[in-house]
Write an enzyme that holds these catalytic residues in place. Structure first.
Site, PDB file in Angstrom:
ATOM      1  N   GLY A   1       0.784  -1.234   0.000  1.00 13.26           N
ATOM      2  CA  GLY A   1       0.000   0.000   0.000  1.00 13.26           C
ATOM      3  C   GLY A   1       0.813   1.279   0.000  1.00 13.26           C
ATOM      4  O   GLY A   1       0.274   2.351   0.211  1.00 13.26           O
TER       5      GLY A   1
ATOM      6  N   HIS B   1      -0.054  -0.683 -13.216  1.00 11.78           N
ATOM      7  CA  HIS B   1      -0.300  -1.716 -12.213  1.00 11.78           C
ATOM      8  C   HIS B   1      -1.212  -2.745 -12.858  1.00 11.78           C
ATOM      9  O   HIS B   1      -2.359  -2.447 -13.173  1.00 11.78           O
ATOM     10  CB  HIS B   1      -0.964  -1.079 -10.979  1.00 11.78           C
ATOM     11  CG  HIS B   1      -1.468  -2.073  -9.975  1.00 11.78           C
ATOM     12  ND1 HIS B   1      -1.114  -2.020  -8.652  1.00 11.78           N
ATOM     13  CD2 HIS B   1      -2.307  -3.124 -10.094  1.00 11.78           C
ATOM     14  CE1 HIS B   1      -1.716  -3.020  -8.012  1.00 11.78           C
ATOM     15  NE2 HIS B   1      -2.447  -3.688  -8.862  1.00 11.78           N
TER      16      HIS B   1
ATOM     17  N   LYS C   1      -6.873   2.789  -5.207  1.00 13.08           N
ATOM     18  CA  LYS C   1      -7.364   2.568  -6.554  1.00 13.08           C
ATOM     19  C   LYS C   1      -8.696   3.277  -6.719  1.00 13.08           C
ATOM     20  O   LYS C   1      -9.525   3.276  -5.807  1.00 13.08           O
ATOM     21  CB  LYS C   1      -7.560   1.067  -6.801  1.00 13.08           C
ATOM     22  CG  LYS C   1      -6.248   0.296  -6.826  1.00 13.08           C
ATOM     23  CD  LYS C   1      -6.478  -1.207  -6.855  1.00 13.08           C
ATOM     24  CE  LYS C   1      -5.147  -1.934  -6.728  1.00 13.08           C
ATOM     25  NZ  LYS C   1      -5.317  -3.325  -6.281  1.00 13.08           N
TER      26      LYS C   1
ATOM     27  N   ARG D   1      -6.518 -12.240  -0.520  1.00 10.89           N
ATOM     28  CA  ARG D   1      -7.928 -12.012  -0.175  1.00 10.89           C
ATOM     29  C   ARG D   1      -8.756 -11.852  -1.445  1.00 10.89           C
ATOM     30  O   ARG D   1      -8.207 -11.755  -2.538  1.00 10.89           O
ATOM     31  CB  ARG D   1      -8.033 -10.704   0.624  1.00 10.89           C
ATOM     32  CG  ARG D   1      -7.502  -9.532  -0.199  1.00 10.89           C
ATOM     33  CD  ARG D   1      -7.718  -8.171   0.429  1.00 10.89           C
ATOM     34  NE  ARG D   1      -7.371  -7.112  -0.496  1.00 10.89           N
ATOM     35  CZ  ARG D   1      -6.160  -6.625  -0.675  1.00 10.89           C
ATOM     36  NH1 ARG D   1      -5.147  -7.086   0.023  1.00 10.89           N
ATOM     37  NH2 ARG D   1      -5.945  -5.660  -1.554  1.00 10.89           N
TER      38      ARG D   1
HETATM   39  C1  MV4 Z   1       7.317   0.344  -7.340  1.00 13.85           C
HETATM   40  C2  MV4 Z   1       7.192   1.422  -8.245  1.00 13.85           C
HETATM   41  C3  MV4 Z   1       8.238   1.646  -9.103  1.00 13.85           C
HETATM   42  N1  MV4 Z   1       9.335   0.856  -9.068  1.00 13.85           N
HETATM   43  N2  MV4 Z   1       8.419  -0.408  -7.342  1.00 13.85           N
HETATM   44  C4  MV4 Z   1       3.359   1.152  -4.805  1.00 13.85           C
HETATM   45  C5  MV4 Z   1       2.618   0.241  -3.896  1.00 13.85           C
HETATM   46  C6  MV4 Z   1       3.339  -1.054  -3.886  1.00 13.85           C
HETATM   47  N3  MV4 Z   1       2.433  -2.160  -4.003  1.00 13.85           N
HETATM   48  C7  MV4 Z   1       4.275  -0.992  -5.033  1.00 13.85           C
HETATM   49  N4  MV4 Z   1       4.315   0.379  -5.499  1.00 13.85           N
HETATM   50  C8  MV4 Z   1       5.229   0.783  -6.426  1.00 13.85           C
HETATM   51  N5  MV4 Z   1       6.345   0.041  -6.479  1.00 13.85           N
HETATM   52  C9  MV4 Z   1       9.412  -0.150  -8.175  1.00 13.85           C
HETATM   53  N6  MV4 Z   1      10.516  -0.889  -8.138  1.00 13.85           N
HETATM   54  C10 MV4 Z   1       6.038   2.185  -8.224  1.00 13.85           C
HETATM   55  C11 MV4 Z   1       5.045   1.886  -7.293  1.00 13.85           C
HETATM   56  C12 MV4 Z   1       3.903   2.761  -7.324  1.00 13.85           C
HETATM   57  C13 MV4 Z   1       2.667   2.281  -7.646  1.00 13.85           C
HETATM   58  C14 MV4 Z   1       2.456   0.950  -7.952  1.00 13.85           C
HETATM   59  C15 MV4 Z   1       1.221   0.481  -8.275  1.00 13.85           C
HETATM   60  C16 MV4 Z   1       0.168   1.368  -8.325  1.00 13.85           C
HETATM   61  C17 MV4 Z   1       0.334   2.694  -8.006  1.00 13.85           C
HETATM   62  C18 MV4 Z   1       1.576   3.171  -7.679  1.00 13.85           C
HETATM   63  C19 MV4 Z   1       1.739   4.510  -7.391  1.00 13.85           C
HETATM   64  C20 MV4 Z   1       2.971   4.974  -7.050  1.00 13.85           C
HETATM   65  C21 MV4 Z   1       4.052   4.090  -7.010  1.00 13.85           C
END
Ligand code: MV4
Length: 445
Positions: A164, A208, A237, A292
């Site tokens: 999160g 995502h 989301k 979940r």
């Molecule tokens: C990242 C990323 C970029 N590079 N990891 C945000 C929540 C967590 N589940 C993983 N996330 C991210 N990991 C790397 N190596 C960017 C995010 C991220 C993000 C990911 C999914 C959906 C929305 C997001 C918003 C900002 C950053």
């Protein structure tokens, strides 16, 4: 099959589970807080029991009260929904010890995937791609500096116990690393009581994309395709769709096969989701697994026709999956908009009494909600009051159908995200499918 299930949740997901139970011929027990005595889930279940005061910590998170409610009503199983106790391994274990079936994966699987480093390590073995990064907790800033130089900037620091986005820090240069490292650890400690962090290569402007998995207790595992959940604000989301509008079929196949292999590697046996980042060159990287049922599961139900909650209940009862992979056919495009009781500009909660309620309808429109006219949206719980899901033959038609349904949707008395969603449905980049996780921060509405 179970005769009676207790639903340890509230709101739309409690209703969703009650509906599945009714169609399966299973009796339902709702639990509710003091403040939720007029809530629909308490009225629609066959029985309902008050388990404590309004704060979640005294009711929906009160394990003892929930177990007692199951015992006095003779429920055989507990469905935790999402949020609350749904990813609490200790609760799943307590259910087991009390002779109650937890409708979800094993406590071991929940615990494994709750630890992001351990989860990552267990899926690497099955060949799932991950971003370059550390295998273990990074204990010192010196260590962090060395690793970051090796991976190359920008890097991202993440909490081991996280998810999160809490305790996450992007670092663009060696000079800013010490500060960001200390902040990530402090935030992780405050949020999770565990300061452990790991470091990964930072992926710029990712989408995502997540894969819905179903596994039974006989080792059968299938996927139900992907969802694109790139439209988020502060890791919340807001819009989800299926399928992902830019995924080439060959990449989709590899991604789905990877997710199934990862689930097989841990012997997963419930509904679950593998989250990936997808970069602009269509490389994908495993992020984490959610153990979940998810808020956005209806878009997958719309394009596959599979009732995921029913399948989840059947699996927990020890029945084999009713589908083989080749039985799963994908039809058209689905979009979900989360309707929150929020100020649409400030994105802060806007609880209060609903005065005038008219939900949309018609072909290809589904609403999962637990609100009604004159219902008071409470400040104690999550601000999501409805999910509006549309299904059509193509993405273009689904967007038009969503815009039409949003126009019809009247919720008086409070502020909601309806007008925000209307703007997105008219945004040229969204219509093109040109979205990533930074979309909402970039655009002007
Ligand atoms: C990242 C990323 C970029 N590079 N990891 C945000 C929540 C967590 N589940 C993983 N996330 C991210 N990991 C790397 N190596 C960017 C995010 C991220 C993000 C990911 C999914 C959906 C929305 C997001 C918003 C900002 C950053």
């Amino acid at each position: 099959m179970f005769h009676k299930i207790l639903i340890a949740n509230r709101g739309e997901i409690a209703l969703r589970i009650i509906r599945a139970c009714k169609e399966l011929g299973i009796r339902t027990v709702a639990v509710h807080s003091d403040a939720d005595k007029d809530a629909l889930h308490a009225k629609l279940a066959d029985e309902s029991i008050c388990i404590g005061r309004a704060p979640s910590s005294e009711s929906y998170l009160n394990m003892k009260a929930i177990i007692s409610a199951a015992e006095v009503t003779d429920a055989e199983a507990i469905h935790p929904g999402y949020g609350f106790l749904s990813e609490n391994a200790e609760f799943a274990e307590i259910c087991q010890n009390c002779g109650l079936t937890f409708i979800g994966p094993t406590p071991e699987n929940i615990r494994l995937m709750g630890d992001k480093i351990a989860g990552r390590q267990s899926v690497i073995k099955s060949g799932v791609p991950i971003l370059p990064g550390t295998k273990d907790n990074v204990p010192s800033v010196e260590e962090a500096q060395k690793i970051a130089e090796k991976i190359g900037f920008p890097v991202i620091i993440k909490a081991t116990a996280g998810g999160g986005g809490k305790g996450m820090k992007v670092v663009h240069s060696p000079a800013s690393l010490p500060n960001q490292f200390a902040m990530a650890r402090a935030e992780a400690q405050a949020a999770f009581g565990n300061a452990d962090v790991y470091i990964e290569k930072y992926c710029e402007r990712p989408r995502h994309v997540e894969i819905q998995i179903l596994g039974d207790k006989f080792g059968n595992i299938i996927h139900l395709g992907e969802r694109d959940c790139s439209i988020q604000r502060r890791h919340q989301k807001l819009i989800e769709e299926a399928p992902c509008p830019v995924l080439p079929d060959k990449v989709r196949k590899r991604l789905c096969d990877c997710a199934v292999a990862a689930a097989k590697a841990i012997g997963y046996n419930s509904a679950g989701t593998m989250e990936f980042l997808l970069d602009k060159d269509h490389n994908f990287y495993f992020m984490e697994m959610n153990t979940r049922i998810q808020v956005e599961h209806p878009v997958t139900e719309a394009i596959t026709g599979v009732d995921i909650v029913k399948e989840q209940i059947r699996i927990a009862a020890g029945l084999p999956l009713r589908y083989k992979q080749k039985d799963i056919k994908f039809h058209g495009h689905a979009i979900e908009c989360r309707i929150n009781a929020e100020d649409p500009v400030k994105f802060t909660p806007f609880p209060g009494k609903i005065d005038g309620y008219h939900p949309p309808g018609g072909l290809g429109v589904r609403i999962d909600s637990a609100v009604y006219d004159q219902y008071t949206v409470l400040p104690n719980y999550d601000s999501m009051i409805a999910k509006l899901i549309v299904h059509a033959d193509t993405r273009e038609e689904a967007i038009k159908r969503m815009a039409r349904a949003l126009d019809e949707y009247i919720i008086g008395g409070i502020k909601t995200t309806i007008e925000f969603h209307q703007k997105i449905m008219n945004n040229a980049d969204f219509i093109e499918g040109d979205i990533d996780t930074g979309f909402l921060e970039r655009i002007k509405l």
